[in-house]
Scaffold this active site. Structure first.
Site, PDB file in Angstrom:
ATOM      1  N   ARG A  51       0.809  -1.221   0.000  1.00  0.00           N
ATOM      2  CA  ARG A  51       0.000   0.000   0.000  1.00  0.00           C
ATOM      3  C   ARG A  51       0.840   1.267   0.000  1.00  0.00           C
ATOM      4  O   ARG A  51       0.606   2.169  -0.808  1.00  0.00           O
ATOM      5  CB  ARG A  51      -0.939   0.032   1.227  1.00  0.00           C
ATOM      6  CG  ARG A  51      -2.267  -0.640   1.020  1.00  0.00           C
ATOM      7  CD  ARG A  51      -2.714  -1.325   2.286  1.00  0.00           C
ATOM      8  NE  ARG A  51      -1.730  -2.324   2.703  1.00  0.00           N
ATOM      9  CZ  ARG A  51      -1.674  -3.545   2.167  1.00  0.00           C
ATOM     10  NH1 ARG A  51      -2.550  -3.913   1.280  1.00  0.00           N
ATOM     11  NH2 ARG A  51      -0.755  -4.399   2.553  1.00  0.00           N
ATOM     12  N   THR A  52       1.797   1.357   0.916  1.00  0.00           N
ATOM     13  CA  THR A  52       2.545   2.606   1.042  1.00  0.00           C
ATOM     14  C   THR A  52       3.333   2.897  -0.232  1.00  0.00           C
ATOM     15  O   THR A  52       3.275   3.998  -0.783  1.00  0.00           O
ATOM     16  CB  THR A  52       3.490   2.563   2.256  1.00  0.00           C
ATOM     17  OG1 THR A  52       2.727   2.267   3.423  1.00  0.00           O
ATOM     18  CG2 THR A  52       4.184   3.891   2.450  1.00  0.00           C
ATOM     19  N   LYS A  80      25.357  -4.112  -1.287  1.00  0.00           N
ATOM     20  CA  LYS A  80      26.815  -4.081  -1.416  1.00  0.00           C
ATOM     21  C   LYS A  80      27.469  -3.346  -0.244  1.00  0.00           C
ATOM     22  O   LYS A  80      28.684  -3.198  -0.207  1.00  0.00           O
ATOM     23  CB  LYS A  80      27.213  -3.386  -2.726  1.00  0.00           C
ATOM     24  CG  LYS A  80      26.594  -3.999  -3.971  1.00  0.00           C
ATOM     25  CD  LYS A  80      26.921  -3.145  -5.193  1.00  0.00           C
ATOM     26  CE  LYS A  80      26.223  -3.657  -6.437  1.00  0.00           C
ATOM     27  NZ  LYS A  80      26.456  -2.781  -7.616  1.00  0.00           N
ATOM     28  N   ARG A 101      11.265   3.964   2.970  1.00  0.00           N
ATOM     29  CA  ARG A 101      10.877   2.985   3.997  1.00  0.00           C
ATOM     30  C   ARG A 101      12.122   2.212   4.381  1.00  0.00           C
ATOM     31  O   ARG A 101      12.871   1.752   3.522  1.00  0.00           O
ATOM     32  CB  ARG A 101       9.808   2.037   3.415  1.00  0.00           C
ATOM     33  CG  ARG A 101       9.617   0.705   4.142  1.00  0.00           C
ATOM     34  CD  ARG A 101       8.894   0.802   5.456  1.00  0.00           C
ATOM     35  NE  ARG A 101       7.559   1.351   5.322  1.00  0.00           N
ATOM     36  CZ  ARG A 101       6.454   0.640   5.048  1.00  0.00           C
ATOM     37  NH1 ARG A 101       6.541  -0.660   4.859  1.00  0.00           N
ATOM     38  NH2 ARG A 101       5.270   1.223   4.994  1.00  0.00           N
ATOM     39  N   HIS A 129       5.358   6.189  11.240  1.00  0.00           N
ATOM     40  CA  HIS A 129       4.799   5.981   9.899  1.00  0.00           C
ATOM     41  C   HIS A 129       3.898   7.188   9.622  1.00  0.00           C
ATOM     42  O   HIS A 129       2.676   7.081   9.607  1.00  0.00           O
ATOM     43  CB  HIS A 129       3.999   4.677   9.866  1.00  0.00           C
ATOM     44  CG  HIS A 129       3.695   4.186   8.478  1.00  0.00           C
ATOM     45  ND1 HIS A 129       3.894   4.962   7.357  1.00  0.00           N
ATOM     46  CD2 HIS A 129       3.187   3.011   8.035  1.00  0.00           C
ATOM     47  CE1 HIS A 129       3.535   4.266   6.285  1.00  0.00           C
ATOM     48  NE2 HIS A 129       3.105   3.086   6.685  1.00  0.00           N
TER      49      HIS A 129
END
Length: 304
Positions: A51-52, A80, A101, A129
């Protein structure tokens, strides 16, 4: 240049303007269809999201902009060993705004301190959030026509749930809010939150059984028990089915009580509840696109 790390980064007055803009976008989408032409959003997701991530990307595309980025740390140079600081410096050369995120708390803040473009915290570990909180607030405002004077029950994982922590922090700025925390003892809301509520004289109650408080609620905010926040599978399995909202429990609630959920749902809300007009979690997801469109325009200082 401005970033969004925490819902409290915006004042109540600024949030009102943001929600007014989001509401206008929802009513007049064509008015904003070319607002971000020539602009690029970097969608940088170091852990899985549906969703986000997609709502941010949909928001930018709806504004006429473009999207680039990655949906998993393994498909970025983080695999890496590249630092968040270096990554954002590079991304600042390619994009105009970034949604990040990250599983580590504070990582988007580190990125913002080194970034040449606005950074939006799209979730950092169990911490914050903020855009989900903005979505929650807009949903409540749009459907209840106010952001004050109601009783809200927060149910499920209140210990690790970043959406819960962010929402509580945002709601305490409004008057007449009463909280009921519904969780097993192992997943109770952290002490720093209840300490803050006591300090501010905000009424709250902690209960274990959802049935004991349904009749008192104006809003019920359900959350899932998050497997990824547990250190062992045994604790997760023991607690994951502790609360399941079904039609029987809904029969105890007020006729105008609303059920919200940040999603994804696992099994904490039975699918039979989806047909109840009080279940608004899919509307909530749609409001999330409008809020993120408004946020992108605000941070890029674009007026239409």
């Amino acid at each position: 240049m401005r970033h969004l790390m925490n819902p409290l980064d915006f004042s109540v007055e600024e949030l009102d303007k943001l929600f007014d803009l989001a509401e206008d976008i929802s009513v007049n989408p064509s008015k904003y269809a070319h607002a971000c032409e020539g602009k690029k959003l970097a969608s940088c997701f170091y852990e899985p999201s549906t969703r986000t991530r997609l709502s941010f990307e949909a928001a930018m595309l709806n504004l006429g902009g473009q999207v680039l980025g990655f949906s998993d740390a393994s498909s970025s140079s983080a695999s890496k060993g590249e630092s968040v600081s270096d990554t954002i410096r590079i991304i600042s050369c390619y994009a105009d705004i970034c949604a990040m995120r990250h599983p580590k708390e504070g990582a988007p803040m580190v990125a913002a301190s080194r970034s040449g473009i606005p950074v939006i915290n799209a979730g950092d570990g169990g911490h914050q959030h903020p855009t989900q909180t903005l979505t929650d607030l807009m949903t409540i405002r749009a459907l209840k026509h106010r952001l004050n004077n109601f009783t809200i029950g927060l149910c499920g994982d209140l210990k690790f749930g970043r959406t819960v922590h962010s929402l509580i922090g945002a709601l305490i700025r409004y008057s007449g809010i009463r909280f009921i925390f519904i969780s097993p003892p192992e997943l109770k809301v952290p002490d720093y939150i209840t300490d803050l509520l006591r300090e501010k004289g905000i009424e709250y109650e902690e209960v274990i059984r959802l049935e004991d408080c349904m009749a008192d609620l104006d809003l019920l905010y359900m959350t899932r028990v998050q497997r990824e926040r547990f250190f062992n599978e045994e604790d997760y399995v023991r607690l994951k089915d502790f609360y399941i909202l079904n039609n029987e429990k809904m029969s105890l609630a007020k006729d105008d009580m609303l059920v919200l959920h940040p999603l994804p749902r696992v099994n904490e809300i039975s699918v039979e509840v989806d047909d109840d007009p009080r279940a608004v979690y899919f509307k909530q997801a749609q409001y999330g696109v409008y809020v993120r469109m408004a946020l992108i325009l605000t941070l890029l200082e674009i007026t239409v």
